[in-house]
Write a protein that holds these residues in place. Sequence first.
Motif, PDB file in Angstrom:
ATOM      1  N   ILE A   3       0.840  -1.204   0.000  1.00 37.58           N
ATOM      2  CA  ILE A   3       0.000   0.000   0.000  1.00 37.58           C
ATOM      3  C   ILE A   3       0.869   1.246   0.000  1.00 37.58           C
ATOM      4  CG2 ILE A   3      -1.707   1.317   1.328  1.00 37.58           C
ATOM      5  CD1 ILE A   3      -2.774  -1.386   2.363  1.00 37.58           C
ATOM      6  N   PHE A  63       2.346   2.520  -3.333  1.00 37.43           N
ATOM      7  CA  PHE A  63       1.463   3.262  -4.238  1.00 37.43           C
ATOM      8  C   PHE A  63       0.949   4.576  -3.648  1.00 37.43           C
ATOM      9  CE2 PHE A  63       1.058  -1.162  -5.676  1.00 37.43           C
ATOM     10  CZ  PHE A  63       1.336  -1.003  -7.025  1.00 37.43           C
ATOM     11  N   TYR A  64       0.889   4.671  -2.297  1.00 36.97           N
ATOM     12  CA  TYR A  64       0.223   5.827  -1.707  1.00 36.97           C
ATOM     13  C   TYR A  64       1.085   6.662  -0.754  1.00 36.97           C
ATOM     14  CZ  TYR A  64      -3.963   3.545  -3.522  1.00 36.97           C
ATOM     15  OH  TYR A  64      -4.887   2.968  -4.345  1.00 36.97           O
ATOM     16  N   ASN A  65       1.892   6.012   0.099  1.00 36.90           N
ATOM     17  CA  ASN A  65       2.602   6.782   1.124  1.00 36.90           C
ATOM     18  C   ASN A  65       3.902   6.079   1.523  1.00 36.90           C
ATOM     19  OD1 ASN A  65       3.473   8.195   3.415  1.00 36.90           O
ATOM     20  ND2 ASN A  65       1.377   8.620   4.086  1.00 36.90           N
TER      21      ASN A  65
END
Length: 363
Positions: free
Chosen positions: A206, A209-211
Amino acid sequence: MNSSYKIGSIMGIPIKVHITFLFILPIFALVFATNPQPYGFANIGSTAMTYGLSLLTTILLFVCVLLHELGHSYIAKGYGVEIKDITLMLLGGVSSMEEIPREPSQEFKMAFAGPLVSLIIGFVLLGLNVVASAYVPSYSSTWLSLMVGILASINIILGIFNLIPAFPMDGGRLLRALLAKRMNYVQATHFAASFGKMFAFMMAVIGWFYNPWLILIAVFVFFSASEEDKSTTVTVSLENYKVSDVMSKDVISVEPEMTVEQLSHFMFENKHLGYPVIKGNSLKGIVTFTDIRNVLPHERYAVLVSDVMTKDVVTLPSSASAAEAFKVMTINNIGRILVMDGDNVTGILSRTDLMKSLMLLTE
């Protein structure tokens, strides 16, 4: 180099700040200063006010993290567990405990205490904002309301996040405590650690892709879970054995007048990297390869063992448990312990000895 510095004591527990905390402090302050309301203080006033409030909020946030750790420590001390210190660092706070209680109900209460403190802080601050806004109409538009709201939200998130059953977070310890009622402690730890590593892998995906911050947390969770699993297996496996069962009884010693050059050849011939330093029948210290490796080659003929040896020697009696020896090595970050009965050196126990014994016990 000392990487942690004591800043005070609470409940008799030394409070330390790790050097990584000094790096994260301005980063958090910058995040608060550049984010708009209700997540930060961007455009709330002058630049000085924006960064001042951001820094103050960051400091108060870590005070809340400290209170979270004190929650764990308060319950642990009630069960007789010695708390070595609490250290504030890059990813929050860590309570350094002598050992985790084996009684499932005790570990459950101790693990739950931290998230409970964070949730109480969060909901109390949230309640204060609601009450103040109801009685003071202009309060909701003030910087104080914004700061209290940020701290309330983060504490609630922190409390909930720590309850995720991923070892070594608090939720993982809660999971182990529940499992330990139905299976042995090693199996419960292994299951909780495996769940923690699986969670870390998903968090890293995760985060990719995001943080990116999630990747850093995932790495910490993965390696911490692995280390806890290994440490628990070693400790439990060695509990029923004494130091006398696994130590080397043939102790080779050196004299303090030996030169470092002579010692280096002695180490090569005897294939050991650590020796007690004995004069007559008196223990003077211990010398290891680590002590001599920084001595320059041209100085080794003049520098004596007594100049580089460690005088503060960690010892255990032969009657101590092998698990205690492992714990002492880990706490003191040393590779060997001298075994002394009375004033006599009766053996030497290295980390290698323990690992070889563990391999035989677990086959």
